[in-house]
Enzyme design. Structure first.
Site, mmCIF file in Angstrom:
data_model
loop_
_atom_site.group_PDB
_atom_site.id
_atom_site.type_symbol
_atom_site.label_atom_id
_atom_site.label_comp_id
_atom_site.label_asym_id
_atom_site.label_seq_id
_atom_site.Cartn_x
_atom_site.Cartn_y
_atom_site.Cartn_z
ATOM 1 N N LYS A 166 61.621 -21.644 -41.774
ATOM 2 C CA LYS A 166 61.250 -20.638 -40.773
ATOM 3 C C LYS A 166 60.926 -19.272 -41.394
ATOM 4 C CE LYS A 166 62.941 -23.334 -36.998
ATOM 5 N NZ LYS A 166 64.074 -24.214 -36.904
ATOM 6 N N TYR A 200 71.068 -29.378 -35.253
ATOM 7 C CA TYR A 200 69.801 -30.016 -35.589
ATOM 8 C C TYR A 200 69.470 -29.732 -37.048
ATOM 9 C CZ TYR A 200 64.813 -31.228 -35.325
ATOM 10 O OH TYR A 200 63.579 -31.795 -35.522
ATOM 11 N N ASP A 210 72.990 -25.263 -43.331
ATOM 12 C CA ASP A 210 71.589 -25.341 -42.942
ATOM 13 C C ASP A 210 71.223 -23.995 -42.335
ATOM 14 O OD1 ASP A 210 69.122 -25.713 -41.864
ATOM 15 O OD2 ASP A 210 69.619 -27.520 -40.724
HETATM 16 C C1 LIG Z 1 64.045 -25.750 -37.236
HETATM 17 C C2 LIG Z 1 65.218 -26.305 -37.929
HETATM 18 C C3 LIG Z 1 65.127 -27.399 -38.803
HETATM 19 C C4 LIG Z 1 63.850 -28.168 -38.992
HETATM 20 O O1 LIG Z 1 62.838 -27.406 -39.528
HETATM 21 P P1 LIG Z 1 61.304 -27.868 -39.333
HETATM 22 O O2 LIG Z 1 60.542 -26.868 -40.130
HETATM 23 O O3 LIG Z 1 61.046 -27.829 -37.866
HETATM 24 O O4 LIG Z 1 61.190 -29.240 -39.883
HETATM 25 C C5 LIG Z 1 66.248 -27.781 -39.490
HETATM 26 N N1 LIG Z 1 67.416 -27.139 -39.337
HETATM 27 C C6 LIG Z 1 67.552 -26.091 -38.499
HETATM 28 C C7 LIG Z 1 68.873 -25.401 -38.391
HETATM 29 C C8 LIG Z 1 66.462 -25.648 -37.760
HETATM 30 O O5 LIG Z 1 66.614 -24.634 -36.903
#
Ligand SMILES: *Cc1c(COP(=O)(O)O)cnc(C)c1O
Length: 431
Positions: A271, A148, A243
């Protein structure tokens, strides 16, 4: 239901919420759709705990989906925020706090020589994709099934997190013309990536991945996978993007890239670096980042980006994480939790597999091993739902999906883990 759990107020509030917000939530993963039942409405959080509007207390293993690594509402973060608040909530002009957090990120994350702050992980990933394309002059992208990268059009192809939890096909509203450039491969399958490069010579801008997957449940990279991607991207003139929105400052202070010694060209963060406030970031090689406006021609902007409150929470959180022993502690308690859960599953006759690295863990109800999303999907989802409900009733708050990782924090104690394992033993014995 094995125990009474009074959730009258939660139910009332959620019933009203459903009339005024789609599905009653502002992010799909918060609903309990895949585990059944209704979401619990939180009233407050502190340390390792959350309290709902009915006064029930939970040991929280979601941690706001990752940010709460120091424990919720850490007094140092709260005090720093109070002081920052007095100076105003938003400047829309440069502020010193941005330099401070930027330097901290650059010092910590091996690939990052320059950084741009944004307001969410989604925004970081959207921006990094534009940058990958701007820098290479190519349009195609390789991502992995079950990973994701936020809800940008280009990434909503075989995506993880809520998309996986809800079993959604690729989202309506995403144009085919956009996703046609998104190529996908199974995670941990270097041969599949090689084939995509061979089939699309000179067309692939780069490869983006969660270097440890958390959005299809917890799936670590097989030995050599990250290294293989590093070699393949170099050979093909493509960029490698980690990511680390979830793993940055969680797996190690410098993220997966520090822990595994594989250095991507670009990195996205989120995060943890916001310490509970909305922050995302993307950064990497100076020559690539120099393309971002106003230094270069690739446009990306944000009214609230680099916001003083968000920068303050990030700075304080990273300062707390710098204390010696942080990641050793997270690893120790999380290992105890993960090993305990696997042992209890074995003793109570449930096929399960899982693991942890630092303060991130996962448990699948399948014999495994799980190397990718296809493997993860073999999990017994009905059993997970019953497990989730049983744990909730015993005051243990787990992510309401088999396809999400769990998180511990510096506030979780040995005693919290013992209580959690005792609850798991009761629940698994009755599944
Ligand atoms: C949570 C997450 C996102 C998206 O971040 P948001 O702040 O929810 O938009 C993108 N990549 C990874 C790996 C994530 O865990």
């Amino acid at each position: 239901m094995t125990l009474p759990l009074t959730t009258t107020k939660s139910e009332e509030i959620f019933a009203s919420a459903q009339k005024i917000m789609p599905g009653g939530v502002n992010s799909p993963v918060r609903a309990f759709k895949s585990v059944g039942g209704q979401p619990i409405v939180f009233d407050r959080v502190k340390g390792a705990y959350a309290w709902d509007v009915d006064g029930n207390q939970y040991i929280d293993y979601v941690g706001s989906w990752g940010p709460a690594i120091c424990g919720h509402a850490h007094p140092d973060v709260i005090n720093a925020l109070k002081a920052a608040l007095e100076k105003g909530t938003s400047f829309g002009a440069p502020c010193l706090l941005e330099n401070i957090l930027a330097e901290m990120v650059i010092d910590a994350v091996p690939s990052v020589e320059m950084v741009r702050f944004v307001n969410s992980g989604t925004e970081a990933c959207l921006s990094v994709l534009r940058l990958m394309r701007a820098f290479t002059g190519r349009e195609k992208l390789i991502k992995f099934e079950g990973c994701y990268h936020g809800h940008g059009d280009m990434f909503l192809v075989k995506a993880g997190s809520g998309v996986a939890t809800l079993g959604l096909p690729d989202s309506p509203g995403v144009p085919k013309s956009v996703t046609i450039s998104t190529l996908t491969a199974p995670y941990n399958d270097i041969e599949a990536v090689k084939q995509l490069f061979n089939e699309n010579p000179g067309e692939i801008a780069g490869v983006i991945l969660e270097p440890i997957v958390g959005n299809a449940g917890f799936i670590p990279p097989d030995g050599g996978f990250l290294e293989g991607l590093r070699v393949l991207t170099r050979e093909n003139g493509a960029l490698l993007v980690f990511d680390e929105v979830m793993t940055g400052f969680r797996i190690a202070y410098g993220g997966v890239q520090e822990k595994f010694g594989v250095i991507p060209d670009l990195t996205t963060l989120g995060k943890v670096i916001g310490g509970g406030l909305p922050v995302g970031a993307y950064g990497g090689r100076r020559d690539i980042m120099s393309m971002v406006a106003p230094a270069g021609p690739m446009y990306q902007a944000g009214t609230l980006s680099g916001n003083p409150l968000a920068m303050t929470a990030g700075i304080k959180t990273l300062e707390l994480l710098q204390k010696p022993g942080t990641y050793e502690y997270l690893d120790k308690i999380t290992k105890k939790l993960s090993n305990g859960l696997l042992q209890i599953a074995k003793e109570t006759g449930h096929a399960a597999c899982g693991g942890q690295i630092s303060g991130m863990f996962g448990l699948f109800f399948t014999p495994g091993p799980v190397h990718n999303y296809e493997d993860a999907k073999k999990s017994d989802l009905a059993k997970f739902s019953r497990f989730h409900r049983g744990m909730l009733e015993r005051g243990i708050y787990l992510a309401p999906s088999q396809f999400e990782a769990g998180f511990t924090s510096l506030a979780h104690t040995d005693e919290d883990i013992d209580k959690t394992l005792a609850a798991a033993r009761e629940v698994m014995s009755s599944l």
